[in-house]
Write an enzyme that holds these catalytic residues in place. Structure first.
Site, PDB file in Angstrom:
ATOM      1  N   GLN A  63       0.842  -1.203   0.000  1.00  0.00           N
ATOM      2  CA  GLN A  63       0.000   0.000   0.000  1.00  0.00           C
ATOM      3  C   GLN A  63       0.873   1.247   0.000  1.00  0.00           C
ATOM      4  OE1 GLN A  63      -3.394  -0.283   2.814  1.00  0.00           O
ATOM      5  NE2 GLN A  63      -2.426  -2.210   3.427  1.00  0.00           N
ATOM      6  N   PRO A  64       1.489   1.522  -1.122  1.00  0.00           N
ATOM      7  CA  PRO A  64       2.499   2.585  -1.170  1.00  0.00           C
ATOM      8  C   PRO A  64       1.956   4.007  -1.024  1.00  0.00           C
ATOM      9  CG  PRO A  64       2.135   1.670  -3.363  1.00  0.00           C
ATOM     10  CD  PRO A  64       1.342   0.826  -2.428  1.00  0.00           C
ATOM     11  N   LYS A  65       0.625   4.181  -0.997  1.00  0.00           N
ATOM     12  CA  LYS A  65       0.112   5.549  -0.884  1.00  0.00           C
ATOM     13  C   LYS A  65      -0.521   5.827   0.475  1.00  0.00           C
ATOM     14  CE  LYS A  65      -0.504   6.500  -5.731  1.00  0.00           C
ATOM     15  NZ  LYS A  65      -1.373   6.976  -6.796  1.00  0.00           N
ATOM     16  N   ASN A  66      -0.194   5.001   1.432  1.00  0.00           N
ATOM     17  CA  ASN A  66      -0.763   5.156   2.766  1.00  0.00           C
ATOM     18  C   ASN A  66       0.095   6.091   3.604  1.00  0.00           C
ATOM     19  OD1 ASN A  66      -0.614   4.434   5.663  1.00  0.00           O
ATOM     20  ND2 ASN A  66      -2.316   3.079   5.151  1.00  0.00           N
ATOM     21  N   HIS A 101       4.479  10.339  -1.458  1.00  0.00           N
ATOM     22  CA  HIS A 101       4.968   9.941  -0.129  1.00  0.00           C
ATOM     23  C   HIS A 101       6.416   9.463  -0.210  1.00  0.00           C
ATOM     24  CE1 HIS A 101       0.804   9.964   1.259  1.00  0.00           C
ATOM     25  NE2 HIS A 101       0.514   9.328   0.146  1.00  0.00           N
TER      26      HIS A 101
END
Lengths: 361, 376
Positions: free
Chosen positions: B140-143, B179
């Site tokens: 979940q790289p956009k958390n 992020h």
């Protein structure tokens, strides 16, 4: 524009507590409520929402430190503190919470370099600078923070393209730009923005489809119709967007069957994009929707009631300030060329709004 | 404003993932009914080791509506989590539960807070934690929460040695992940790890010359190392950028970068730039090139540069504004008309401006409001 369908969608959303998506988004519930209430109010349908239940809910979310959480049992955070204050402002019920403690909480999050952390864990982001001043401004307590330092930090996030990122050096991003121009509007520092350069960067977000993206070479999304448009409105350059094309894009993001707006045509709807689709249309001048304030993303009439009206050109400031400071400010402003200066007191004690000849009231 | 959170991304991702998971859970629940122990998942409320805790149901306010379709596993885990929080329990089982809770909803920031409290209270192995964080970010790289968590653990360990490589790995999957870039910039500044970054940026631009994040990073690195005041550096950068423009003329980022680095010195002061850009017009034309020329002409006028024929600059600038407004960039015609009016009012001979309800802006107009024709 399917306003009835959107109102039905939002009214039903709040009551579907069994819905899985609703459960999953508990960690942002306060913001979810703010999105729903604001869009309903903009559509003149606020009465369909459960005011008492929401106010009780907010009361249960204020912690001992003064900060407010997204939901019961969650930790306090500046994001949800702002949402809560916005909701209570809509409902003219700000005193159901301990306002002094909220102010202390926000003040306590300011760092030495002027930036604001989101909570005790210390994440720094210009979003939080915006949340801090917006919260305090709605409460009439902007004076508690170190304003100079706060401004200095936000300005240090200005990039070579005129935009702003989340921290110094971060890539310019429409969401962060909205927060920073909003911040500068509230703190009376819009003259520090290069409005032509930033306005150009912002109007460059418009793609041939008419929709707006958040940074170069990315896809359009209805929420940017808000952030880009509101930022342009704040710096007085909203007409640099092709309004007709944008309106068509926003309308194409509606879902005729379910009501609500999605991020782009054909995707699933949610309250977040519904608010920003409707708010964007309001900024574009749709007369079926109430005028929305581009700094706070709240109905203008609510802010008028509170006595807050930041205006969106370099000549206008909105500050809650004390009498002595006010007198000094007026005399220094009289030296500045521009529209005729006047002073109007809002109902908010100690709050004065300095405006120009175009002011309404 | 809280709405700026990338909610749409995380909620959408959650829906994609947990939609699937919901089906599995229903199956598991059915298995559970038939075979309470063997091979099936056991709800926390049924586990012996958790029997001392009373699960705390979600409180949706004074008028709870009939609940129908919560995922059972989700309810079970979070009811138990709330119980732990209420008791302020600091134990291994609590730590294990945060792992489950994160698995079900990685955006729940309270779970992450609690996990950090436990990491410290239980003196957990932070290197193991880094492996865990890596796995979550890969998934979940956009958390927001997990990236912030990673930063905290790196700070506790005071060890950035894996970070640049890790971020590069994430960027290889999505080279514009906001992020990831924030984290990278933080690591570099905090631990002064500037070596090799310019080369890395060039690699990324080789792969996608339109990557705005990479251009931003280029500016970031040079700003913090050599700076742009050295003319050999500035020259290098200008030539590099023009080269990239030749490869892909319709590139907003490259033109923004070129404009940005020349702001201080002034576009018209850079020797030979006008010639170089004009040369590009035949093969590499784009609205950006034309816009750049307008900016260059305007700079020549503003500085009253003797290197240029002022009248020629003025005429050409107006001509290009009209060209852009009417043909090449019609969607931004209001902007181009504004630039044209500004130029005419500032440098014109005093002839009447074309019909417009806008008042003429005074010199150095960039700070003042551009009056909207439709405003009351």
């Amino acid at each position: 524009l399917l306003l009835d369908e959107h109102a039905d969608y939002i009214a039903a959303y709040g009551s579907k507590k069994d819905d899985y998506e609703y459960t999953l988004s508990e960690y942002l519930r306060m913001s979810g409520i703010y999105w729903g209430l604001t869009v309903m109010d903009l559509m003149g349908q606020l009465s369909r929402m459960n005011r008492e239940e929401i106010i009780e809910f907010i009361k249960s979310c204020q912690h001992d430190c003064g900060g407010i959480s997204a939901s019961t049992g969650h930790d306090p955070h500046l994001l949800y503190t702002l949402s809560a204050v916005q909701i209570l402002s809509l409902y003219d019920s700000i005193n159901v919470i301990d306002v002094d403690k909220v102010v202390d909480y926000v003040k306590g999050l300011q760092q030495e370099d002027g930036s604001f952390a989101g909570d005790k864990w210390g994440e720094i982001d210009t979003r939080f600078s915006f949340c801090a001043v917006a919260t305090l401004s709605l409460l009439g307590k902007l004076d508690v923070i170190n304003m100079d330092k706060a401004v200095e930090f936000v300005l240090s996030c200005m990039n070579f393209d005129g935009g702003f990122g989340c921290r110094p050096g971060s890539e310019s991003h429409a969401g962060q730009i909205y927060c920073c121009t909003g911040f500068l509007s509230i703190t009376g520092q819009l003259h520090q923005v290069n409005a032509d350069l930033l306005g150009w960067w912002l109007c460059e977000r418009q793609l041939p489809s008419g929709g707006l993206n958040g940074r170069p070479e990315k896809l359009p999304d209805v929420c940017y119709s808000w952030w880009v448009l509101a930022a342009l409105k704040i710096i007085g350059r909203i007409h640099w967007i092709d309004k007709a094309k944008l309106r068509n894009f926003i309308l194409a993001c509606q879902d005729e069957e379910t009501g609500g707006f999605a991020d782009r045509p054909g995707d699933m709807v949610d309250p977040f994009h519904t608010l920003f689709g409707v708010a964007g249309l309001s900024l574009l001048g749709d007369e079926q929707i109430k005028p929305v304030n581009p700094v706070f993303c709240m109905p203008e009439d609510v802010l008028q009631r509170i006595g807050l009206q930041p205006d969106f050109t370099a000549h206008f400031v909105c500050l809650p300030i004390n009498q002595t400071h006010l007198i000094q400010l007026i005399s220094s402003l009289k030296e500045t060329p521009g529209p005729e200066m006047g002073v109007r007191k809002g109902r908010h004690t100690k709050c004065a709004v300095l405006g120009g000849a175009q002011d309404q009231g | 404003m809280s709405s700026v959170e990338e909610i749409s991304n995380s909620v959408a991702e959650d829906l994609e993932e947990d939609g699937v998971e919901e089906e599995n859970t229903v199956e598991e629940a059915e298995m559970e009914y038939e075979e309470p122990v063997k091979g099936g998942y056991i709800f926390y409320r049924d586990r012996k080791e958790w029997a001392d805790l009373e699960p705390v149901p979600q409180d949706d306010g004074p008028n709870p509506v009939v609940k129908i379709a919560y995922s059972e596993k989700f309810t079970d885990v979070f009811d138990m989590f709330r119980a732990l929080l209420q008791n302020d329990e600091k134990s291994e089982r609590a730590f294990a539960l945060t792992t489950e809770a994160i698995d079900l909803n990685a955006a729940n920031y309270t779970v992450w807070h609690y996990r950090r409290v436990l990491l410290q209270a239980l003196d957990k192995d932070l290197r193991e934690e880094m492996k865990y964080i890596t796995a979550i970010i890969e998934d979940q790289p956009k958390n927001y929460q997990v990236w912030h968590h990673r930063r905290m653990v790196v700070e506790w360990l005071n060890d950035p040695s894996e970070e640049l490589q890790f971020v590069a790995e994430i960027l290889s999957q999505d080279a514009k992940n906001y992020h990831a870039w924030q984290h990278r910039q933080w690591v570099m500044q905090e631990y002064k790890l500037w070596d090799g970054e310019l080369e890395y940026v060039e690699e990324l631009l080789e792969e996608d010359v339109r990557n705005n994040s990479a251009w931003n990073q280029r500016h970031f690195v040079i700003n913090h190392t050599s700076g742009y005041s050295d003319s050999s550096i500035l020259d290098r950068e200008v030539q590099y950028t023009l080269k990239q423009i030749k490869k892909a003329p319709h590139n907003e980022s490259a033109w923004n970068y070129l404009n940005g680095i020349l702001q201080d010195g002034g576009l018209s002061s850079f020797p030979g730039l006008l010639e170089q850009v004009t040369e590009l017009q035949d093969t590499c034309s784009s609205p950006y090139l034309t816009a750049f020329l307008v900016d260059l002409y305007e700079d020549a006028l503003e500085t009253n540069s003797s290197s240029y024929d002022q009248q020629e600059m003025f005429n050409k600038a107006l001509e290009l504004c009209k060209f852009l407004a009417e043909e090449k960039d019609t969607i931004r015609r209001e902007y181009w008309n504004y630039v044209s009016r500004s130029l005419q009012n500032t440098y014109g001979s005093g002839d009447p401006v074309s019909a417009s309800s806008d008042p003429p802006p005074p010199p150095s107009s960039s700070q003042l409001p551009d009056m909207e024709p439709s405003d009351p």
